[in-house]
Design an enzyme around this catalytic site. Structure first.
Site, PDB file in Angstrom:
ATOM      1  N   GLU A  99       0.839  -1.088   0.050  1.00  0.00           N
ATOM      2  CA  GLU A  99      -0.064  -0.021  -0.255  1.00  0.00           C
ATOM      3  C   GLU A  99       0.825   1.280  -0.142  1.00  0.00           C
ATOM      4  O   GLU A  99       1.964   1.383   0.812  1.00  0.00           O
ATOM      5  CB  GLU A  99      -0.957  -0.041   1.189  1.00  0.00           C
ATOM      6  CG  GLU A  99      -2.073  -1.156   1.077  1.00  0.00           C
ATOM      7  CD  GLU A  99      -2.844  -1.033   2.314  1.00  0.00           C
ATOM      8  OE1 GLU A  99      -4.014  -1.757   2.160  1.00  0.00           O
ATOM      9  OE2 GLU A  99      -2.941  -0.312   3.099  1.00  0.00           O
ATOM     10  N   CYS A 112       3.305   8.469   1.251  1.00  0.00           N
ATOM     11  CA  CYS A 112       3.839   7.533   1.995  1.00  0.00           C
ATOM     12  C   CYS A 112       4.260   6.071   1.353  1.00  0.00           C
ATOM     13  O   CYS A 112       3.177   5.598   0.847  1.00  0.00           O
ATOM     14  CB  CYS A 112       3.091   7.159   3.307  1.00  0.00           C
ATOM     15  SG  CYS A 112       3.533   6.330   4.396  1.00  0.00           S
ATOM     16  N   CYS A 119       7.416  -6.994   7.041  1.00  0.00           N
ATOM     17  CA  CYS A 119       8.545  -6.383   7.795  1.00  0.00           C
ATOM     18  C   CYS A 119       8.917  -7.142   8.730  1.00  0.00           C
ATOM     19  O   CYS A 119       8.378  -7.946   9.547  1.00  0.00           O
ATOM     20  CB  CYS A 119       7.986  -5.278   8.265  1.00  0.00           C
ATOM     21  SG  CYS A 119       9.354  -4.061   9.038  1.00  0.00           S
ATOM     22  N   CYS A 123       7.472  -4.304  15.119  1.00  0.00           N
ATOM     23  CA  CYS A 123       7.220  -3.498  16.413  1.00  0.00           C
ATOM     24  C   CYS A 123       5.820  -3.915  16.841  1.00  0.00           C
ATOM     25  O   CYS A 123       4.980  -4.040  15.934  1.00  0.00           O
ATOM     26  CB  CYS A 123       7.036  -2.070  15.664  1.00  0.00           C
ATOM     27  SG  CYS A 123       8.375  -1.397  15.096  1.00  0.00           S
ATOM     28  N   CYS A 126       2.629  -2.375  15.230  1.00  0.00           N
ATOM     29  CA  CYS A 126       2.356  -2.141  13.947  1.00  0.00           C
ATOM     30  C   CYS A 126       2.010  -3.449  13.118  1.00  0.00           C
ATOM     31  O   CYS A 126       2.508  -4.568  13.489  1.00  0.00           O
ATOM     32  CB  CYS A 126       3.698  -1.625  13.265  1.00  0.00           C
ATOM     33  SG  CYS A 126       3.791  -1.347  11.540  1.00  0.00           S
ATOM     34  N   CYS A 341      -0.915   5.123  10.535  1.00  0.00           N
ATOM     35  CA  CYS A 341       0.324   4.636  10.595  1.00  0.00           C
ATOM     36  C   CYS A 341       0.030   3.072  11.089  1.00  0.00           C
ATOM     37  O   CYS A 341      -0.600   2.780  12.029  1.00  0.00           O
ATOM     38  CB  CYS A 341       1.003   5.216  11.683  1.00  0.00           C
ATOM     39  SG  CYS A 341       1.489   6.729  11.153  1.00  0.00           S
TER      40      CYS A 341
END
Ligand code: SAH
Length: 352
Positions: A99, A112, A119, A123, A126, A341
């Site tokens: 995205e 962004c 990933c 985190c 996230c 985010c």
């Protein structure tokens, strides 16, 4: 944290080709070298990714190019938020999805961009790391995100942040090439000063970014003022001293002459207490660092994590201010379309 090989096709799509690569490609098709600049400008300046649209080229060449090349990304969904934030869902040639988010704010239009599918950093707050790293994006897959959003917007966006899915410094070679394409004067001519690379990474990767002299800005996703808290909140980051990462940020600021931003997602009870603020202040004060505090945007996979109250956020801000740290508190955008985010591409992959 070594770079993984980019898992791209043999001939990179047009959007990932440098001027030299384009020259080689066209010469191999028995075309004169001067065509390279024409094609490069069509792609990078005008965002023409389909060779059949390049009306300055002979029809036969357009057709031959169209037979050999496909775009890196296919737009499969576009969702606009009430506040104007727009989320683009792209499918890659192998069916994976990433995205890209467009965030309008006054006279700014920030894009962004994602750098990996999934990933490895994980985190806790996230969504991108929930399933770990799937693969690196290729140069074309990174570069094309900006070309497509720009075409949709009808003008060049003002800012780019590498804050989508993925850890940009773990895919630095592909990212650096994409940045060189965006900033090429024969292309979009994007100013590197308006590009920010955001990392949760290691000091050595920050040093490599310094060596590349790309002219971009750096943001460090710190989220914790000490090693123990950081190991809990950013478990996939390599073990090492939090202070060393801040030190690398300071080296970046000294070498480039530009302040580094430290990002710190505030979570109730996790990292929002006065003693966290005190330690953070000690860590960053006098180091050419600006702190950007981001109240947690809740994510469905961690229902126990919550944003602190407004009062707790302001208490944190005030402690930093009193200690002469430059600090801002960010407001959240795009929440109603899950483009805020840390939410990118998760809802769909979890089948919600
Ligand atoms: N891996 C890179 C790039 C990803 S962007 C990095 O860590 O910097 C990461 C940023 O997204 C974080 O610094 C944080 O500012 C933001 N973010 C991610 N999840 C969030 C959440 N749930 N709430 C608020 N901010 C979040």
């Amino acid at each position: 944290m070594d770079d993984l090989p980019a898992d791209g096709p043999g001939t990179p799509p047009l959007s990932g080709m440098s001027l030299d690569a384009m020259r080689d490609f066209l010469v191999a098709m028995d075309e004169p070298p001067y065509r390279a600049k024409q094609v490069f400008q069509a792609v990078q300046q005008r965002g023409q990714l389909d060779p059949t649209d390049m009306t300055a080229l002979p029809i036969a060449l357009r057709q031959r190019m169209a037979e050999q090349l496909t775009p890196a990304l296919a737009l499969i969904e576009e969702q606009a938020s009430d506040d104007g934030t727009t989320k683009f869902l792209f499918e890659l040639a192998d069916g994976k999805r990433v995205e890209t988010v467009l965030i309008p704010e006054g006279d700014r239009n920030t894009v962004c961009v994602s750098s990996q599918v999934g990933c490895p950093i994980r985190c806790v707050f996230c969504a991108s790391g929930v399933e770990g790293l799937i693969r690196n994006l290729t140069t074309a897959e990174i570069a094309e995100q900006l070309l497509l959003v720009r075409a949709r917007l009808g003008e060049r966006p003002s800012h780019v942040v590498l804050m989508g899915m993925g850890e940009p410094l773990l895919n630095l070679d592909a990212l650096a090439d994409a940045i060189r394409l965006w900033t090429n004067r024969d292309g979009m001519g994007f100013s590197p000063r308006r590009i920010t690379v955001s990392t949760a990474g290691t000091p050595s990767k920050v040093d490599r970014l310094i060596e590349l002299e790309l002219g971009v800005n750096l943001a460090i996703s710190l989220h914790a003022p000490d090693d123990e808290t950081r190991a809990r909140l950013v478990p996939g980051s390599p073990k090492g001293r939090t202070a060393d990462l801040v030190e690398a940020g300071t080296r970046f600021a000294r070498k480039t002459g530009r302040d580094v931003t430290v990002e710190y997602v505030l979570m109730a009870g996790e990292n929002d207490q006065p003693q966290h603020a005190e330690r953070l202040a000690q860590l960053v004060v006098g180091r050419h660092i600006h702190v950007n505090l981001i109240p947690l945007n809740p994510v469905s996979h961690q229902p126990d994590l919550q944003a602190p109250s407004g009062n707790a956020c302001h208490r944190f801000v005030n402690i930093l201010r009193d200690r002469h740290v430059s600090v801002t508190l960010r407001t959240q955008r795009g929440e109603d379309i899950a483009a805020a985010c840390g939410q990118l591409a998760m809802e769909r992959s979890l089948g919600e």
